[in-house]
Design an enzyme around this catalytic site. Structure first.
Site, PDB file in Angstrom:
ATOM      1  N   SER A 120     -11.280  23.637 -13.516  1.00  0.00           N
ATOM      2  CA  SER A 120     -11.251  23.163 -14.783  1.00  0.00           C
ATOM      3  C   SER A 120     -12.182  21.772 -14.974  1.00  0.00           C
ATOM      4  O   SER A 120     -12.428  21.774 -16.308  1.00  0.00           O
ATOM      5  CB  SER A 120      -9.700  22.719 -14.882  1.00  0.00           C
ATOM      6  OG  SER A 120      -9.044  23.815 -14.414  1.00  0.00           O
ATOM      7  N   ASP A 142      -3.263  20.948  -3.799  1.00  0.00           N
ATOM      8  CA  ASP A 142      -4.122  21.320  -2.420  1.00  0.00           C
ATOM      9  C   ASP A 142      -4.999  19.892  -1.982  1.00  0.00           C
ATOM     10  O   ASP A 142      -5.410  19.950  -0.889  1.00  0.00           O
ATOM     11  CB  ASP A 142      -5.117  22.344  -2.544  1.00  0.00           C
ATOM     12  CG  ASP A 142      -4.617  23.908  -2.625  1.00  0.00           C
ATOM     13  OD1 ASP A 142      -3.408  23.874  -2.597  1.00  0.00           O
ATOM     14  OD2 ASP A 142      -5.430  24.772  -2.702  1.00  0.00           O
ATOM     15  N   ARG A 177      12.798  31.381  19.084  1.00  0.00           N
ATOM     16  CA  ARG A 177      11.744  32.218  18.308  1.00  0.00           C
ATOM     17  C   ARG A 177      10.707  31.289  18.244  1.00  0.00           C
ATOM     18  O   ARG A 177      10.657  30.103  18.029  1.00  0.00           O
ATOM     19  CB  ARG A 177      12.303  32.611  17.110  1.00  0.00           C
ATOM     20  CG  ARG A 177      13.118  34.071  17.262  1.00  0.00           C
ATOM     21  CD  ARG A 177      13.816  34.359  15.707  1.00  0.00           C
ATOM     22  NE  ARG A 177      14.280  35.611  15.813  1.00  0.00           N
ATOM     23  CZ  ARG A 177      15.279  36.082  14.900  1.00  0.00           C
ATOM     24  NH1 ARG A 177      15.696  35.316  14.042  1.00  0.00           N
ATOM     25  NH2 ARG A 177      15.675  37.376  14.924  1.00  0.00           N
ATOM     26  N   ILE A 289       7.078  28.227  -4.541  1.00  0.00           N
ATOM     27  CA  ILE A 289       8.087  27.039  -4.201  1.00  0.00           C
ATOM     28  C   ILE A 289       7.561  25.509  -4.304  1.00  0.00           C
ATOM     29  O   ILE A 289       8.193  24.735  -4.788  1.00  0.00           O
ATOM     30  CB  ILE A 289       9.069  27.464  -3.207  1.00  0.00           C
ATOM     31  CG1 ILE A 289       9.624  28.776  -3.603  1.00  0.00           C
ATOM     32  CG2 ILE A 289       9.918  26.276  -2.630  1.00  0.00           C
ATOM     33  CD1 ILE A 289      10.884  29.238  -2.370  1.00  0.00           C
TER      34      ILE A 289
END
Ligand code: F6P
Length: 364
Positions: A120, A142, A177, A289
């Site tokens: 932009s 980011d 896990r 999210i």
């Protein structure tokens, strides 16, 4: 009466509304200024009929803690690459920048504030070179803009990612896990790195450090005794193995300028399996999210400072500049400097040293 037009461009980001509110509140302290918003970046100006929103104090009341942007946004197209459908159904683009500048003059717009990321601000620079009185406000979750210490929205994304790591720890431990959390970060691994440190993850994979899958397997195995143990891997969506590229998909969305990063965590699971990892694995892709919901206080404060500064630049007639945070000051830098280079994770930084100091592996 003088008019300032505000546009929010690129992916949305927590804090956009706080910037808009600050511009309006600061402008209301001047006798002769009004603020209008262009709907969906500059589309609202280029559409026929024009779509703008009057941004007075009533319109912005209480929006500082709302996610998203009340004037909508888009990360497609733009005045220099307006998508046009050909008769045969294919698409092409047209440069409508001069038409847009003429329209803004006709609308009596004295100044434009473009709130957006690197793409932009490139558009801002090009419009400025064509004579538009334009000011930029940096925006990216980011955190990949180098002309500012940080951007609003980033810390909110880090907070959301960290809370996700916290949640994954208990289920990973219960099931013995490997849990992989994929977070945003197309080219820069700032969200992943910060969430890995804050969440206590053992492995962090970022685009700046291509990983060796055997190193990743070795680190995972070191956390298991026979089949007991667990580990959290935080990976930026753009992370990839040595010699590979980021995982992408083709979008058939018209006007999408960036290749869409997708599938990094799934690919990592396949690579781990192929490299002989035997433990149960699951992945969570956090996705948008991270961009939604309420901005944390830090981002509201920074966004407010950016909004006030942007309006004051308009008041001073200081165009061709992007607002920037250089601790402890809010300054402005020319667009040319703002877009010169991206802000990547620096590998010899103290932040990286701290991460390695607490044993985080980057798969290198
Ligand atoms: O650049 C910001 C960002 O959130 C990236 O981290 C991500 O890859 C991209 O935007 C997602 O874009 P979209 O909203 O088009 O899916």
């Amino acid at each position: 009466m003088k008019r300032v037009l505000v546009a929010t461009a690129g992916g949305d980001c927590p804090g956009l509304n706080a910037v808009i509110r600050a511009i309006v509140k600061r402008a209301s302290q001047e006798q002769d200024w009004e603020v209008i918003g262009s709907i969906q970046a500059f589309n609202g100006i280029l559409w026929e009929p024009t779509e703008i929103k009057i941004l007075d104090e009533a319109a912005v009341a209480g929006i500082h803690f709302q996610g998203g942007t009340i004037i909508e946004t888009t990360n497609k197209g733009g005045p220099f690459a307006w998508p046009i459908k050909n008769n045969d159904g294919t698409w092409t683009t047209a440069d409508r920048s001069e038409e847009m500048i003429r329209k803004l003059m006709y609308m009596g717009v004295d100044a434009v504030i473009n709130i957006g990321g690197d793409g932009s601000q490139r558009i801002s620079q090009a419009l400025y070179e064509k004579g538009l009185n334009i000011i930029g406000v940096p925006k990216t979750i980011d955190n990949d803009l180098s002309a500012t210490d940080t951007t609003f929205g980033f810390q909110t994304a880090v907070q959301i990612a960290t809370e996700s790591v916290d949640k994954l720890v208990t289920t990973a431990a219960s099931h013995n896990r490997v849990l992989i959390l994929e977070v945003m970060g197309r080219d820069a691994g700032w969200i992943g790195l910060n969430a890995a440190i804050a969440g206590g993850a053992e492995i962090c994979l970022i685009p700046e450090i291509p990983y060796d899958i055997n190193e990743v397997v070795a680190k995972i195995n070191s956390r298991f005794v026979r089949d007991r143990g667990f580990i959290i891997v935080v990976m930026a969506e753009g992370a990839h193995a040595v010699g590979d590229d980021s995982s992408t998909i083709n979008l058939d969305e018209v006007g999408y300028v960036n290749s869409k990063i997708s599938g990094g965590a799934s690919r990592l699971m396949r690579e781990l399996k192929a490299a002989g990892l035997k433990h149960d694995m699951r992945k969570t892709v956090l996705g948008h999210i991270q961009r939604g919901g309420v901005p944390i206080a830090y981002d509201r404060v920074l966004a407010t400072q950016f909004g006030v500064k942007a309006f004051e630049l308009a008041l001073e007639g200081k165009f061709g500049e992007m607002v920037s945070y250089r601790h402890p000051n809010i300054i402005s830098v020319p667009f040319s400097e703002a877009i010169r280079e991206p802000h990547f994770v620096t590998l010899d930084s103290d932040l990286m040293k701290s991460a390695r100091g607490v044993g985080i592996s980057f798969g290198d």
